[in-house]
Enzyme design. Sequence first.
Site, PDB file in Angstrom:
ATOM      1  N   GLY A  54     -42.965  -1.372  14.926  1.00 50.65           N
ATOM      2  CA  GLY A  54     -42.837  -1.901  13.573  1.00 50.65           C
ATOM      3  C   GLY A  54     -41.567  -1.407  12.918  1.00 50.65           C
ATOM      4  O   GLY A  54     -40.954  -0.435  13.375  1.00 50.65           O
ATOM      5  N   CYS A  81     -43.633   2.574  20.417  1.00 52.89           N
ATOM      6  CA  CYS A  81     -42.674   2.851  19.349  1.00 52.89           C
ATOM      7  C   CYS A  81     -43.403   3.376  18.108  1.00 52.89           C
ATOM      8  O   CYS A  81     -43.919   4.486  18.121  1.00 52.89           O
ATOM      9  CB  CYS A  81     -41.833   1.610  19.052  1.00 52.89           C
ATOM     10  N   TYR A  82     -43.486   2.601  17.029  1.00 50.13           N
ATOM     11  CA  TYR A  82     -44.218   3.051  15.839  1.00 50.13           C
ATOM     12  C   TYR A  82     -45.644   3.426  16.217  1.00 50.13           C
ATOM     13  O   TYR A  82     -46.204   4.413  15.706  1.00 50.13           O
ATOM     14  CB  TYR A  82     -44.231   1.942  14.787  1.00 50.13           C
ATOM     15  N   HIS A 169     -39.737   0.013  24.293  1.00 47.73           N
ATOM     16  CA  HIS A 169     -40.468  -1.253  24.251  1.00 47.73           C
ATOM     17  C   HIS A 169     -40.629  -1.830  25.663  1.00 47.73           C
ATOM     18  O   HIS A 169     -39.743  -2.522  26.159  1.00 47.73           O
ATOM     19  CB  HIS A 169     -39.734  -2.255  23.352  1.00 47.73           C
ATOM     20  N   GLU A 171     -42.442  -4.251  26.528  1.00 49.41           N
ATOM     21  CA  GLU A 171     -42.733  -5.691  26.488  1.00 49.41           C
ATOM     22  C   GLU A 171     -41.491  -6.559  26.597  1.00 49.41           C
ATOM     23  O   GLU A 171     -41.589  -7.760  26.894  1.00 49.41           O
ATOM     24  CB  GLU A 171     -43.505  -6.042  25.211  1.00 49.41           C
ATOM     25  N   ASP A 227     -43.972 -29.116  21.369  1.00 48.75           N
ATOM     26  CA  ASP A 227     -45.019 -28.456  20.586  1.00 48.75           C
ATOM     27  C   ASP A 227     -45.962 -29.470  19.944  1.00 48.75           C
ATOM     28  O   ASP A 227     -47.183 -29.378  20.080  1.00 48.75           O
ATOM     29  CB  ASP A 227     -44.402 -27.564  19.499  1.00 48.75           C
ATOM     30  N   LYS A 369     -43.528 -20.580  23.574  1.00 45.56           N
ATOM     31  CA  LYS A 369     -43.075 -21.870  24.091  1.00 45.56           C
ATOM     32  C   LYS A 369     -43.451 -22.069  25.554  1.00 45.56           C
ATOM     33  O   LYS A 369     -43.932 -23.145  25.936  1.00 45.56           O
ATOM     34  CB  LYS A 369     -41.560 -22.000  23.915  1.00 45.56           C
TER      35      LYS A 369
END
Length: 513
Positions: A54, A81-82, A169, A171, A227, A369
């Site tokens: 965050g 992280c946070y 991170h 991810e 989409d 997406k």
Amino acid sequence: MSAPVFILDFGAQYSQLIARRVREMGVYCELLPYDTPWASIAGRNPGAVILSGGPESTLAPDALDIDAGYLTSGVPLLGICYGMQLIAKRLGAELVKLDHAEYGPADVRISAQKNALFEGLGPTLRVWMSHGDSVTVLPPGFEALASTDRCAVAAMGDATRRIYGVQFHPEVVHTESGTELLRRFVREIAGMPNDWRMDSFVETAIADIQANVGSANVLCALSGGVDSAVAATLVARAIGTQLTCVFVDHGLLRKDEAEQVVVAFRDVLHLNVIVVDAKQRFLEKLAGVDDPERKRIIIGHEFIAVFEEESKKIPNVGFLVQGTLYPDVIESKTPQSKAGHKIKSHHNVGGLPERMNLTLVEPLRALFKDEVRELGRVLGLPEHIVARQPFPGPGLAVRIIGDITPDRLHVVREADAIVRDEIDHATLSPHPWQYFAVLTPVKSVGVMGDGRTYANLVAVRAITSEDGMTADWARLPHDLLARISTRIVNEVPGVNRVAYDITSKPPATVEWE
């Protein structure tokens, strides 16, 4: 389907990437606000909990916090992280604010080789850091698992309680072995089976749509992109003839796009499509507007005005379907994304008016997406629709820097058609994820036909990406760039210079506005 993984969102731009990585493992997960009470999910037998990063500091007086129940639940816990700093703080660690924040790539040295997260991954990993605070004294029961030159505790763990934290991170694609690290936490430490598939999402989404809509008629905001195509097909699968699609030609589309969309959705997908010619009203509303946020908000409001007008022509219409994705939501900073920082208003999220006569149905709101494309294939959509490159809802309005006029629209539309034609016919690996032209407000001196010109600068943007949340500029061959430049300058009146955008996301966004 097994117990879910819950991700508590502290407002990181990458929060949904964590969910995406978990879903790629075939494990069901949900993203929740950071202050979700433990009692509200305890009855669902969570398999693991991940605390996201965050933008805030855990050392701030009003630092974002979690329900203490998560820390005493016995459920495997991973802080990123946070999230790591918060776990450390709540369990008795000491933290300090760094003199110089640590952003970007860093080399992490693995100090505890025999642990469930890092064993066998090598003595060092190249990772992505983004933090200004650091743990200096570990909580009781924890050991330091990794460090960097500027961060003594880059990872920590308590194997007995199955609580872990990483300062970087995992991810994002920039972190070496990041996906493997998350897999070890979810699959090995938490013991989660891989039993979730996109078919499961379809079944759940159809049931939710049917329960939400009931017997009411529904309008779908059809843009022609993947989409809205997937959203329309999914809703049609759920409610059949209760759905009417409305395609608004706002005059901001690419060359020949309106005709192509109508053919695709009426003849290929066999959807009920109403076409509304709204070019003039949109251009009148946008006349003289050069601020990007104002453009998006005006377009969002006018879209809704058109849909509400059309809804009055159909009995018992109470809902509006939109192909909103999670990147739209997180960048727009809606009230539901409590801790995030606003990047820009997407016309279908932050650009919507506060009061609407139609209730929104957004079945893709939690997807990226690439997941939408997978869903489209599961639903049986043709590949030329599923694989279509993204196009923003505000259209060419956000690819013209400054005022929007018919002449400027013509310039960017013709230049964009050349960019797409050349790249579509080139053999490239990887093929760019998105590519287009931007009309800048810059004019420069040139020479054409032995005469002086003072004409427009067009920028070309081409990126590679998996999900739109992060992106890198595409390394297009020089001869391809030369062909694009030559054609634009020779075929598009009013342009005498072409530039190529070589900026990644972050720090830039995909679109220029």
